[in-house]
Design an enzyme around this catalytic site. Structure first.
Site, PDB file in Angstrom:
ATOM      1  CG  HIS C  45      -2.192   0.868   0.820  1.00 32.30           C
ATOM      2  ND1 HIS C  45      -3.000   0.634  -0.266  1.00 32.30           N
ATOM      3  CD2 HIS C  45      -2.667   1.987   1.397  1.00 32.30           C
ATOM      4  CE1 HIS C  45      -3.931   1.566  -0.327  1.00 32.30           C
ATOM      5  NE2 HIS C  45      -3.756   2.405   0.671  1.00 32.30           N
ATOM      6  CB  ALA C  48      -2.199   4.121  -1.897  1.00 29.99           C
ATOM      7  CD  GLU C  50      -3.452  10.513  -3.484  1.00 28.97           C
ATOM      8  OE1 GLU C  50      -3.702  11.726  -3.368  1.00 28.97           O
ATOM      9  OE2 GLU C  50      -4.327   9.638  -3.586  1.00 28.97           O
ATOM     10  CG  PHE C 117       2.664  17.763   3.165  1.00 28.74           C
ATOM     11  CD1 PHE C 117       2.668  17.835   1.780  1.00 28.74           C
ATOM     12  CD2 PHE C 117       2.130  16.630   3.766  1.00 28.74           C
ATOM     13  CE1 PHE C 117       2.154  16.799   1.014  1.00 28.74           C
ATOM     14  CE2 PHE C 117       1.610  15.589   3.006  1.00 28.74           C
ATOM     15  CZ  PHE C 117       1.614  15.671   1.635  1.00 28.74           C
ATOM     16  CG  PHE C 157      -1.473 -14.592   4.967  1.00 28.32           C
ATOM     17  CD1 PHE C 157      -2.308 -13.633   4.404  1.00 28.32           C
ATOM     18  CD2 PHE C 157      -1.512 -14.789   6.334  1.00 28.32           C
ATOM     19  CE1 PHE C 157      -3.157 -12.882   5.204  1.00 28.32           C
ATOM     20  CE2 PHE C 157      -2.351 -14.037   7.140  1.00 28.32           C
ATOM     21  CZ  PHE C 157      -3.184 -13.079   6.569  1.00 28.32           C
ATOM     22  CD  GLN C 231      -2.742  11.478  10.157  1.00 29.44           C
ATOM     23  OE1 GLN C 231      -2.143  10.903   9.252  1.00 29.44           O
ATOM     24  NE2 GLN C 231      -2.218  12.478  10.843  1.00 29.44           N
ATOM     25  CG  HIS C 233      -5.972  12.695   4.765  1.00 29.48           C
ATOM     26  ND1 HIS C 233      -6.530  13.732   4.076  1.00 29.48           N
ATOM     27  CD2 HIS C 233      -4.641  12.715   4.477  1.00 29.48           C
ATOM     28  CE1 HIS C 233      -5.573  14.362   3.387  1.00 29.48           C
ATOM     29  NE2 HIS C 233      -4.421  13.762   3.617  1.00 29.48           N
ATOM     30  CG  LEU C 243      -5.522  10.815   0.548  1.00 35.13           C
ATOM     31  CD1 LEU C 243      -6.049  11.223   1.897  1.00 35.13           C
ATOM     32  CD2 LEU C 243      -4.064  10.455   0.623  1.00 35.13           C
ATOM     33  CD  GLU C 246      -1.536  17.428   4.970  1.00 34.53           C
ATOM     34  OE1 GLU C 246      -2.403  16.791   5.586  1.00 34.53           O
ATOM     35  OE2 GLU C 246      -0.403  17.615   5.404  1.00 34.53           O
ATOM     36  NE  ARG C 288      -2.341  14.362   6.646  1.00 37.19           N
ATOM     37  CZ  ARG C 288      -1.617  13.459   6.020  1.00 37.19           C
ATOM     38  NH1 ARG C 288      -1.471  12.253   6.538  1.00 37.19           N
ATOM     39  NH2 ARG C 288      -1.038  13.741   4.885  1.00 37.19           N
ATOM     40  CG  HIS C 356      -4.573   8.809   5.899  1.00 38.30           C
ATOM     41  ND1 HIS C 356      -4.618   8.264   4.642  1.00 38.30           N
ATOM     42  CD2 HIS C 356      -3.454   9.571   5.934  1.00 38.30           C
ATOM     43  CE1 HIS C 356      -3.559   8.683   3.951  1.00 38.30           C
ATOM     44  NE2 HIS C 356      -2.835   9.459   4.717  1.00 38.30           N
ATOM     45  NE  ARG C 391       1.078   9.596   8.821  1.00 42.03           N
ATOM     46  CZ  ARG C 391       1.020   9.868   7.514  1.00 42.03           C
ATOM     47  NH1 ARG C 391       2.108  10.198   6.855  1.00 42.03           N
ATOM     48  NH2 ARG C 391      -0.127   9.810   6.861  1.00 42.03           N
TER      49      ARG C 391
HETATM   50  C1  LIG Z   1      -3.802   6.809   0.449  1.00 44.51           C
HETATM   51  C2  LIG Z   1      -2.612   7.041   1.317  1.00 44.51           C
HETATM   52  C3  LIG Z   1      -1.789   8.160   1.104  1.00 44.51           C
HETATM   53  C4  LIG Z   1      -0.676   8.377   1.891  1.00 44.51           C
HETATM   54  N1  LIG Z   1       0.101   9.468   1.623  1.00 44.51           N
HETATM   55  C5  LIG Z   1       1.225   9.665   2.363  1.00 44.51           C
HETATM   56  C6  LIG Z   1       2.092  10.744   2.076  1.00 44.51           C
HETATM   57  O1  LIG Z   1       1.854  11.521   1.175  1.00 44.51           O
HETATM   58  N2  LIG Z   1       3.195  10.905   2.821  1.00 44.51           N
HETATM   59  C7  LIG Z   1       3.509  10.044   3.831  1.00 44.51           C
HETATM   60  O2  LIG Z   1       4.530  10.215   4.447  1.00 44.51           O
HETATM   61  N3  LIG Z   1       2.705   8.996   4.114  1.00 44.51           N
HETATM   62  C8  LIG Z   1       1.573   8.788   3.413  1.00 44.51           C
HETATM   63  N4  LIG Z   1       0.752   7.732   3.705  1.00 44.51           N
HETATM   64  C9  LIG Z   1       1.150   6.777   4.724  1.00 44.51           C
HETATM   65  C10 LIG Z   1       2.174   5.804   4.192  1.00 44.51           C
HETATM   66  O3  LIG Z   1       1.961   5.589   2.831  1.00 44.51           O
HETATM   67  C11 LIG Z   1       2.104   4.452   4.852  1.00 44.51           C
HETATM   68  O4  LIG Z   1       2.156   4.627   6.215  1.00 44.51           O
HETATM   69  C12 LIG Z   1       3.266   3.609   4.443  1.00 44.51           C
HETATM   70  O5  LIG Z   1       3.289   3.469   3.056  1.00 44.51           O
HETATM   71  C13 LIG Z   1       3.248   2.242   5.060  1.00 44.51           C
HETATM   72  O6  LIG Z   1       4.323   1.490   4.518  1.00 44.51           O
HETATM   73  P1  LIG Z   1       4.752   0.093   5.101  1.00 44.51           P
HETATM   74  O7  LIG Z   1       5.971  -0.312   4.397  1.00 44.51           O
HETATM   75  O8  LIG Z   1       4.807   0.171   6.567  1.00 44.51           O
HETATM   76  O9  LIG Z   1       3.550  -0.854   4.734  1.00 44.51           O
HETATM   77  P2  LIG Z   1       2.859  -1.248   3.358  1.00 44.51           P
HETATM   78  O10 LIG Z   1       3.367  -0.521   2.215  1.00 44.51           O
HETATM   79  O11 LIG Z   1       1.400  -1.220   3.632  1.00 44.51           O
HETATM   80  O12 LIG Z   1       3.328  -2.717   3.160  1.00 44.51           O
HETATM   81  C14 LIG Z   1       2.934  -3.757   3.989  1.00 44.51           C
HETATM   82  C15 LIG Z   1       3.559  -5.018   3.497  1.00 44.51           C
HETATM   83  O13 LIG Z   1       3.342  -6.044   4.429  1.00 44.51           O
HETATM   84  C16 LIG Z   1       2.877  -7.177   3.788  1.00 44.51           C
HETATM   85  N5  LIG Z   1       2.072  -7.957   4.690  1.00 44.51           N
HETATM   86  C17 LIG Z   1       1.031  -7.538   5.443  1.00 44.51           C
HETATM   87  N6  LIG Z   1       0.525  -8.550   6.127  1.00 44.51           N
HETATM   88  C18 LIG Z   1       1.258  -9.657   5.820  1.00 44.51           C
HETATM   89  C19 LIG Z   1       1.214 -11.014   6.196  1.00 44.51           C
HETATM   90  N7  LIG Z   1       0.292 -11.485   7.035  1.00 44.51           N
HETATM   91  N8  LIG Z   1       2.122 -11.855   5.664  1.00 44.51           N
HETATM   92  C20 LIG Z   1       3.056 -11.409   4.794  1.00 44.51           C
HETATM   93  N9  LIG Z   1       3.117 -10.140   4.407  1.00 44.51           N
HETATM   94  C21 LIG Z   1       2.239  -9.265   4.926  1.00 44.51           C
HETATM   95  C22 LIG Z   1       2.129  -6.672   2.614  1.00 44.51           C
HETATM   96  O14 LIG Z   1       2.089  -7.643   1.619  1.00 44.51           O
HETATM   97  C23 LIG Z   1       2.983  -5.501   2.198  1.00 44.51           C
HETATM   98  O15 LIG Z   1       4.032  -5.918   1.373  1.00 44.51           O
HETATM   99  C24 LIG Z   1      -0.371   7.495   2.931  1.00 44.51           C
HETATM  100  C25 LIG Z   1      -1.184   6.395   3.159  1.00 44.51           C
HETATM  101  C26 LIG Z   1      -2.307   6.165   2.373  1.00 44.51           C
HETATM  102  C27 LIG Z   1      -3.176   5.008   2.668  1.00 44.51           C
END
Ligand SMILES: Cc1cc2nc3c(=O)[nH]c(=O)nc-3n(C[C@H](O)[C@H](O)[C@H](O)COP(=O)(O)OP(=O)(O)OC[C@H]3O[C@@H](n4cnc5c(N)ncnc54)[C@H](O)[C@@H]3O)c2cc1C
Ligand code: SF4
Ligand code: F3S
Ligand code: FES
Lengths: 113, 129, 586, 247
Positions: C45, C48, C50, C117, C157, C231, C233, C243, C246, C288, C356, C391
């Protein structure tokens, strides 16, 4: 994987595609007139002979025919593949052979004029 | 392992019937057959010239056959289709960038059409002159 | 059961997991690294996100300013030593990403561009148009392909951690393709499995954000920290929660109520700034939590616009003009047109606050180490905590990088510190148990409960009780409800009995994770009798630094609600003060 | 918003039970603003929990939900119900083996993506402490479009040459190689050419153009492939006719 030799054929294909796109429709039109009996002046014996007699004319004729033939040949190779003919090597020899033959004929004719 | 992926075969001979865009593609590709035959028509004309006025007169006579008229008529349509399809994709193959922008595709295509018109006119004028 | 032997295993291949994997591969090319993810990495994710990622780079900015914005934005619940480390590393990480090819947007002279921001005193958010997270994720994924020592297990998983001898030594994971359980044996494990927004009905989070990573650690004994801080948004599309970044407001978009009034001036973020000339930390560029709370008040006063998707306010970007919108916010325009049928160039867009981000997560220290030896965590699933009670936008993407790498360094150091050898039999027995738990789901005869039914009830009660504004009463009801749902969860069965790509089974497991995390949120919120950052109580409206300048820690219990404990916040140089977002006054 | 009853005809295949795929029809009450993914989710939540498909973001950015919708490769989260009649047929992406229901096996694609060295191979090394590489907006725009690929594989499902010749490296992977080749910071083109300029690389493409027609992100892989052909041809002539000229 090794780099392919297709660039030779593809470059002729691309050049021919461009040349034929620009001039062929007009040429076809001229020949169409000729086939309808309204022989345009270029396709009268004298004019064509004079044109092909001049070295620049020879060059132009040779160039246009060369790239047209190789354009068509290469595309035909691909098209036969698209129609399901999978003997690509045989096809390649055949189509490039035809283009080669046409090129050779052109060369010989031009030299004789 | 319990997985057993199912593979759908693509028909090697009839695949292009499955979608209009494939048919359009094949129509574009077969233009080459006409260009090939037409180019040989030119080669024959050249050969006839090389063999002298009588040979050339014979060539023109053959050209007068209904089959040849038909062919040249169809070839006209087909080669125009080739030109159009060829010019329409040039911006993709050769994009033109000026500073921070790409020249919009329709300008490039338009320029090609313009040149095409001029070239055709020149060939026709020279041919009829 | 097949055993996969690795040195360090990472759960999650989003921004944090990939960054950790690359760091490991660079530090020691001989290391065996297993990168396990339930989706292909580029589906994570992070794609996503932006808006962008914050890091000090410009000469008018300073580390201190970033520090102050972050700590103040977090309502002083951030650990200041962690924040300090974070802001120091941030620019390096963003430059590193640039060196890996990230297509950051640029100034005319070729240096990276930054944008304003919310809650930031100065422009410091690096961005790649409005697809920043997407580009970060793809840059990381593509860079990771350079390293043969990163062995990927895509669509695996993770289901349970394996803990023996007081140390985390691996986990079990289901190979989704085959339905077979695998045992990953590792000397250290890093969890980077992302957030848990899916416990709420209306969220920007993708379907995969189900708190699995948090639940893995939680069930294995590591506490979840500050889970009550969720949080919202302020600007989500009202029909599906997509979303609008911002950046919309950063570029000059304004928020209007039904009378066309820029209502934020009525909630301590004014006075009004001129349209099209955003002032940092003021009005639309407030944080936010404040913006989302203002929405709630406007709604109470009847000042919102009612649409067929519920109450909304309007985000007006028309004055930015088509050219700027296309250049800076192309995705936003595309999303509005596609999913709402409205063009921000021509009309104001109805929006409402949307869940969010989870400020809380697996408790780690400044080294990204959890209290469970051998277990490390980074990214949204972790709580270091730099985000405190709220945040700041664009700190999270940077956090993934900084602490993803930190987790890698700590895990490697831990591994090299010399360990007792693993007791294979004990681990195998645990793995067997884990497998039986899955088998039980297959064997259980169909009963009353459906996965979707429980999920709907969970989302409903979370929104009711644990939304933007909370009350003791509402929270108590939500806690009860979640406890009940956890009980009923035991009775669920799955209809799909196939082993191959069984999404019914995955949803069942994900629901289990969500329920565990949701309970930590609700109980933490019920017990936090103050209002701070994103946690706002109508019955305790003030911040209580006397008693609650503390992190909450939720400890798992298989049958009962979690035990909540508290931990002091690390304060080094910024004493709790007043959060001031009325910059235009000065 | 009006509600519509849609007949959703979904391809089902359970390798443990079925020897070949079959269609199953669900009747789904849809809102007009829905996308096909919403309809599938409705089925999964209310009608049949055994239906398997991939999705996550619901905003056309994660690339998971590619499928054939009425015979056309589409993202299910960007296929709007209001653009269809009351009967919609949903199948897994063409040209990929079906793992289960709408889920395909995509290992081949992932392998190809990895094979083109899709990462920056810097022209000059630069330590982090020396700051960022400079890159002007004009240099950025040169490759920007090709960075937008979400790896959804719609282009592979649309490209007949990939269907006919599975060895073809294919549109998205080559477009990605081109993305790095065009990057002012990169110096790795030679290293990528080995795969990209092989017969199975760019030369298997006959410029059908279907890839670009279906691409939801306007990456225009077809354009990238033709540009790669032009550049590879120039390489070839330089190499064979003017070996003394250094590239
Ligand atoms: C729409 C949106 C916009 C955002 N915009 C911003 C922004 O502009 N600036 C900013 O700083 N932050 C932003 N954020 C927040 C930020 O994007 C996220 O907090 C961040 O990307 C999370 O990254 P992560 O690597 O922790 O997790 P993720 O990218 O969510 O990755 C999680 C990983 O864990 C794996 N996983 C999960 N469960 C399991 C399981 N049971 N077994 C094996 N694998 C698993 C998934 O497959 C995935 O690969 C935004 C969030 C959203 C939703
Ligand atoms: S090029 Fe376009 S269609 Fe192909 S994978 Fe990338 S985004 Fe999808
Ligand atoms: S459809 Fe296929 S043939 Fe080439 S132009 Fe696109 S890759
Ligand atoms: S669900 Fe992510 S692209 Fe459709």
């Amino acid at each position: 994987m090794a780099k392919s030799n297709k660039p030779i054929f593809w470059s002729l294909f691309a050049a021919g595609g461009t040349v034929t796109a620009f001039v062929t429709p007009a040429l076809v039109l001229l020949l169409l007139f000729a086939s309808l009996g309204l022989v345009p002046s270029l396709f009268t014996y004298e004019h064509l002979h004079d044109f092909a007699h001049h070295w620049l004319g020879k060059l132009i004729i040779f160039g246009v025919i060369l790239v047209s033939l190789w354009h068509a040949a290469h595309r035909l190779r691909v098209t036969l593949h698209d129609f399901g003919v999978r003997a690509d090597t045989v096809v390649a020899y055949a189509v490039y052979g035809i283009a080669g033959l046409g090129t050779l004929m052109t060369l010989v004719y031009l030299l004789r004029i | 392992m319990s997985c057993k992926p199912y593979i759908r075969e693509t028909s090697k001979t009839t695949w292009y019937l499955e979608h209009p865009r494939y048919k359009r593609y094949m129509a574009r590709e077969v233009t080459c057959i006409f260009i090939l035959i037409f180019t040989f028509e030119l080669v024959c004309a050249l050969g006839a010239v090389a063999n002298g006025p009588e040979a050339y007169a014979a060539f023109l006579a053959k050209l007068h056959s209904p089959l040849s008229i038909l062919f040249n008529l169809v070839a006209l349509v087909v080669t125009v289709y080739h030109s159009v399809t060829w010019f329409n994709v040039t911006p993709q193959a050769m994009p033109v960038q000026i500073g921070e922008e790409f020249v919009p595709g329709q300008y490039i295509v338009g320029a090609h059409y313009g040149v095409w018109a001029v070239v055709s006119l020149v060939v026709l004028i020279l041919g009829v002159w | 059961m097949e055993i996969i032997q690795t040195d360090i295993a990472i759960v999650g291949a989003g921004g944090a997991g990939l960054r950790a994997a690359i760091a490991l591969a660079e530090m020691d090319p001989k290391l065996r690294i297993a990168l396990v993810s339930k989706v292909y990495p580029m589906r994570s994710h992070t794609c996503a996100a932006e808006g962008g990622a914050a890091g000090v780079i410009k000469s008018d900015d300073s580390l201190d300013l970033h520090f102050n914005d972050t700590v103040g934005g977090g309502d002083w619940l951030s650990d200041q030593d962690a924040v300090e480390y974070f802001i120091n590393e941030a620019p390096k990480e963003l430059i590193q990403l640039e060196h890996w090819g990230c297509p950051w947007s640029r100034e005319p002279n070729g240096s990276v561009a930054v944008r304003p921001f919310g809650g930031m005193k100065i422009k410091r958010t690096w961005f790649a148009a409005d697809k920043s997270g997407f580009h970060i994720l793809h840059t990381l994924f593509q860079t990771s392909l350079k390293y043969p020592s990163i062995q990927r297990f895509d669509e695996f998983f993770a289901t349970d951690l394996l803990v023996d001898d007081g140390r985390c030594q691996g986990f079990t994971a289901l190979e989704i393709r085959t339905g077979q359980m695998k045992q990953f044996q590792a000397k250290a494990v890093i969890i980077a499995a992302g957030g848990a927004g899916r416990m709420f009905p209306f969220t920007t989070n993708g379907a995969i954000k189900t708190g699995d990573g948090m639940a893995l650690a939680y069930r294995a004994g590591a506490p979840l920290k500050d889970m009550e801080f969720v949080q919202y948004h302020p600007t989500g599309l009202p029909n599906n929660g997509i979303l609008l970044t911002e950046g919309c407001r950063g570029e000059g978009g304004i928020l209007l109520n039904k009378d066309g009034r820029r209502y934020l001036q009525d909630y301590g973020m004014g006075p009004e700034t001129p349209v099209g000339q955003p002032v940092l930390k003021t009005m639309e560029l407030g944080p936010r939590d404040r913006l989302s709370q203002s929405f709630w008040h406007e709604q109470q006063k009847g000042n919102t616009v009612s649409t067929r998707w519920g109450d909304c306010v309007l985000l007006d970007m028309r004055h930015l003009g088509e050219k700027k919108i296309n250049e800076r916010l192309p995705l936003v325009r595309d999303l509005c047109i596609s999913y709402l049928g409205m063009d921000p160039v021509k009309e104001p867009i109805p929006i409402r606050p949307v869940v969010h981000y989870m400020m809380g997560g697996i408790h780690t220290d400044i080294n990204a180490a959890t209290p469970l030896p051998g277990l490390f965590a980074a990214g949204e699933c972790a709580c270091v905590s730099i985000n405190g009670a709220n945040r700041l936008g664009s700190n999270s993407l940077t956090e993934l990088l900084v602490f993803g790498r930190k987790a890698a360094m700590s895990a490697l150091a831990y591994m090299q510190s010399g360990l007792s050898t693993a007791k294979d039999a004990a681990l195998a027995a645990q793995a067997k148990d884990s497998e039986s738990r899955i088998q039980a789901l297959f064997d259980q005869p169909a009963g009353q409960e459906t996965i979707n039914g429980l999920r709907q009830e969970m989302m409903h009660t979370m929104e009711q009780g644990a939304g933007i504004y909370r009350t003791g009463e509402g929270l108590a009801a939500t806690c009860d409800k979640i406890a009940e749902l956890r009980q009923r969860y035991v009775g669920i069965s799955i209809n799909d009995k196939s082993r191959v790509y069984n999404t019914d089974l995955m949803q069942a497991l994900e629901l289990g994770s969500l329920l565990d995390c949701a309970e930590a949120v609700a109980v933490g919120a019920r017990d936090r009798k103050e209002s701070r950052g994103a946690h706002q109580r109508l019955d305790f409206t003030a911040r209580d630094d006397q008693n609650l300048l503390k992190h909450s820690l939720a400890y798992y219990h298989p049958k009962e609600p979690p035990r909540i404990d508290y931990l002091d916040v690390v304060i080094t140089k910024s004493q709790p003060g007043v959060r001031d977002y009325s910059g235009a006054k000065k | 918003m009006s509600e519509r009853q849609i007949e959703l005809e979904v391809l089902r295949y359970d390798p443990e039970k079925d020897s070949a795929p079959r269609f199953q029809t669900y009747s789904v009450p849809c809102l007009n603003e829905w996308v096909v993914l919403d309809a599938l989710n409705y089925v999964k939540e209310n009608l049949d929990t055994t239906l398997s498909y991939r999705w996550s973001c619901h905003m056309a950015v994660c690339g998971s939900c590619g499928m054939m919708i009425n015979g056309e490769p589409k993202l299910a989260c960007k296929a709007f119900i209001h653009e269809y009649s009351d009967k919609i047929r949903v199948e897994p992406l063409a040209h990929f083996p079906i793992e289960r229901d709408l889920v395909t096996v995509i290992e081949d694609f992932i392998g190809k993506l990895s094979s083109v060295k899709p990462y920056l191979i810097p022209k000059d090394d630069k330590p982090i402490s020396a700051g960022e590489f400079k890159q002007t907006p004009a240099e950025l725009i040169k490759f920007k479009q090709y960075t937008l690929c979400i790896n959804c594989m719609l282009c592979y499902a649309a490209c007949p040459q990939y269907g006919l010749v599975p060895e073809f490296v294919g549109p998205a992977a080559i477009a990605l190689a081109h993305r790095y080749n065009q990057d002012s910071r990169d110096g790795g083109r030679d290293a990528r050419q080995e795969v990209v300029a092989s017969n199975e690389g760019v030369w298997e493409c006959s410029f059908v153009g279907a890839c670009s027609e279906v691409c939801p992100k306007h990456v225009d892989p077809a354009g990238a492939l033709q540009q790669v052909k032009v550049a590879s041809t120039i390489d070839w002539y330089k190499e064979h006719l003017m070996p003394w000229v250094k590239k």
